[in-house]
Design a protein around this motif. Structure first.
Motif, short mmCIF file in Angstrom:
data_model
loop_
_atom_site.label_atom_id
_atom_site.label_comp_id
_atom_site.label_asym_id
_atom_site.label_seq_id
_atom_site.Cartn_x
_atom_site.Cartn_y
_atom_site.Cartn_z
N SER A 98 45.72 31.11 46.01
CA SER A 98 45.68 33.03 45.82
C SER A 98 44.64 33.47 47.37
O SER A 98 43.47 32.89 47.05
CB SER A 98 46.10 33.24 44.37
OG SER A 98 45.74 34.52 44.60
N ASN A 99 44.76 34.17 46.75
CA ASN A 99 43.79 35.31 47.75
C ASN A 99 43.65 36.36 46.70
O ASN A 99 44.18 36.75 45.61
CB ASN A 99 44.25 35.68 49.01
CG ASN A 99 45.44 36.92 49.41
OD1 ASN A 99 45.38 37.25 48.14
ND2 ASN A 99 45.87 37.08 49.94
N PRO A 100 42.78 37.08 47.47
CA PRO A 100 41.68 38.50 46.06
C PRO A 100 43.21 39.61 45.19
O PRO A 100 43.21 39.68 44.28
CB PRO A 100 41.12 39.22 46.52
CG PRO A 100 40.23 38.10 47.58
CD PRO A 100 41.67 36.94 48.10
N ASN A 101 43.82 39.97 46.62
CA ASN A 101 44.71 40.65 46.45
C ASN A 101 46.33 39.86 44.93
O ASN A 101 46.06 40.76 44.07
CB ASN A 101 45.63 41.98 47.04
CG ASN A 101 44.83 42.36 48.16
OD1 ASN A 101 43.96 42.42 47.85
ND2 ASN A 101 44.92 42.05 49.18
N PHE A 102 46.48 38.99 45.33
CA PHE A 102 47.33 38.67 44.51
C PHE A 102 46.19 37.88 43.42
O PHE A 102 47.37 38.07 41.78
CB PHE A 102 48.37 37.11 44.74
CG PHE A 102 48.99 36.97 44.07
CD1 PHE A 102 49.95 37.39 44.14
CD2 PHE A 102 48.90 34.90 42.82
CE1 PHE A 102 50.86 36.81 43.05
CE2 PHE A 102 50.04 34.69 42.10
CZ PHE A 102 50.88 35.69 42.57
N THR A 103 45.35 37.37 43.15
CA THR A 103 44.61 37.07 41.69
C THR A 103 44.38 38.08 41.25
O THR A 103 44.40 38.04 40.11
CB THR A 103 43.08 36.64 42.22
OG1 THR A 103 43.57 35.78 42.95
CG2 THR A 103 42.45 36.43 41.47
N LEU A 132 37.89 28.23 38.50
CA LEU A 132 38.37 29.40 38.56
C LEU A 132 37.62 29.91 38.50
O LEU A 132 37.83 31.61 39.31
CB LEU A 132 39.09 29.15 37.65
CG LEU A 132 39.83 30.09 36.74
CD1 LEU A 132 40.51 31.78 38.10
CD2 LEU A 132 40.17 30.14 35.38
N ILE A 133 36.35 29.30 38.22
CA ILE A 133 35.57 30.45 37.95
C ILE A 133 34.26 30.88 39.81
O ILE A 133 34.39 31.86 40.25
CB ILE A 133 34.12 30.47 36.85
CG1 ILE A 133 33.32 31.91 36.94
CG2 ILE A 133 33.26 29.52 37.39
CD1 ILE A 133 32.68 31.70 35.37
N SER A 134 34.48 29.99 40.00
CA SER A 134 33.61 29.95 42.27
C SER A 134 35.04 30.64 42.32
O SER A 134 34.50 31.59 43.41
CB SER A 134 33.98 28.09 42.05
OG SER A 134 34.18 28.28 43.11
N ALA A 135 36.28 30.62 42.20
CA ALA A 135 37.14 30.79 43.24
C ALA A 135 37.07 32.60 42.88
O ALA A 135 37.18 33.23 43.93
CB ALA A 135 39.10 30.70 42.96
N LEU A 136 36.97 32.93 41.61
CA LEU A 136 36.75 34.40 41.49
C LEU A 136 35.53 35.18 41.85
O LEU A 136 35.93 36.22 42.43
CB LEU A 136 37.05 34.69 40.04
CG LEU A 136 38.22 34.06 39.20
CD1 LEU A 136 37.82 34.43 37.54
CD2 LEU A 136 39.21 34.70 39.76
N HIS A 137 34.63 34.63 42.16
CA HIS A 137 33.93 34.32 42.77
C HIS A 137 33.48 34.74 43.96
O HIS A 137 32.80 36.28 44.34
CB HIS A 137 32.15 33.87 41.94
CG HIS A 137 30.71 33.63 42.72
ND1 HIS A 137 30.07 34.61 42.42
CD2 HIS A 137 30.21 33.54 43.70
CE1 HIS A 137 29.12 35.49 42.85
NE2 HIS A 137 29.27 34.85 43.82
N SER A 138 34.15 33.96 44.88
CA SER A 138 34.55 33.84 46.43
C SER A 138 35.50 34.76 46.60
O SER A 138 35.41 35.44 47.86
CB SER A 138 34.47 32.54 46.90
OG SER A 138 36.06 32.36 46.42
N GLN A 139 35.84 35.18 45.55
CA GLN A 139 36.99 36.52 45.96
C GLN A 139 36.23 37.47 46.01
O GLN A 139 37.24 38.50 45.87
CB GLN A 139 38.40 36.20 45.17
CG GLN A 139 39.30 35.26 45.60
CD GLN A 139 40.65 34.84 45.08
OE1 GLN A 139 41.33 35.60 44.16
NE2 GLN A 139 40.86 33.78 45.10
N GLY A 140 35.26 38.00 45.20
CA GLY A 140 34.57 38.87 44.52
C GLY A 140 35.67 39.79 43.45
O GLY A 140 35.20 41.17 43.06
N LEU A 141 35.67 39.04 42.56
CA LEU A 141 36.69 39.56 41.33
C LEU A 141 36.09 38.88 40.01
O LEU A 141 35.85 38.98 38.40
CB LEU A 141 38.48 38.61 41.23
CG LEU A 141 39.36 39.37 42.52
CD1 LEU A 141 40.33 38.72 42.65
CD2 LEU A 141 39.27 40.73 42.71
N LEU A 142 34.77 38.27 40.57
CA LEU A 142 34.51 37.91 39.10
C LEU A 142 33.22 39.02 38.09
O LEU A 142 32.51 39.50 39.18
CB LEU A 142 33.35 36.67 39.08
CG LEU A 142 32.51 35.57 38.01
CD1 LEU A 142 33.39 35.31 37.01
CD2 LEU A 142 32.00 34.28 38.19
#
Length: 170
Positions: A98-103, A132-142
């Protein structure tokens, strides 16, 4: 006439449906679609949700073996198709495909995914929610409070267990 050829007619509690006789047919179809972006919508509408989450990536995501790229204009359709899958499947999709917009859209649709970050188990390297938490952080959503809570959990997991001193008498 198609039953038993490249396709099999299967049935579940929702009724009959067509499925590929062999997974390589699905792979070949996905490769064909990847060459024609206008066919992505047909693929998303016709493929089984469990297959979609294993074969597609969101625009801008590079993943070896992913053949179908879903453009931003089709995120609503993608969310509609996969949004009812179990949270662990969606967490894995967010982590790698996923990318940030879809997430952000998927988390709005399925806020229960956030509950996966309420606790972790040790060793952390074996907990898929760390991805999951790592992806959310790298996508700027955490959110910061979730990041801080995880850092605390990681510190505790990295600390050696307290040892009980034994006193031996004469």
């Amino acid at each position: 006439a198609l039953n038993g050829s490249l396709l099999n007619l299967a049935e579940d509690e929702e009724g009959p449906f067509w499925t590929y006789r062999h997974p390589t047919v699905s792979d070949a179809f996905a490769s064909h679609i990847a060459k024609s972006p206008e066919l992505v919508e047909i693929y998303l509408r016709g493929a089984i949700a469990e297959t979609i989450v294993r074969e597609v990536v969101c625009a801008g995501v590079q993943l070896s073996g992913a053949t179908v790229v879903v453009p931003t204009s089709m995120f609503d359709l993608l969310a509609d198709r996969i949004g009812s899958l179990p949270s662990h499947v969606l967490a894995s999709f967010i982590s790698y495909r996923s990318n940030p917009n879809f997430t952000k859209a998927l988390l709005g649709l399925r806020p229960d995914i956030w509950k996966r970050l309420d606790s972790f188990y040790s060793p952390l390297k074996d907990d898929m929610d760390v991805d999951l938490i790592s992806a959310l952080h790298s996508q700027g959503l955490l959110p910061e409070e979730r990041r801080v809570a995880f850092v605390s959990t990681a510190r505790m997991a990295a600390s050696p267990a307290p040892r009980i001193a034994s006193i031996s008498g004469p």
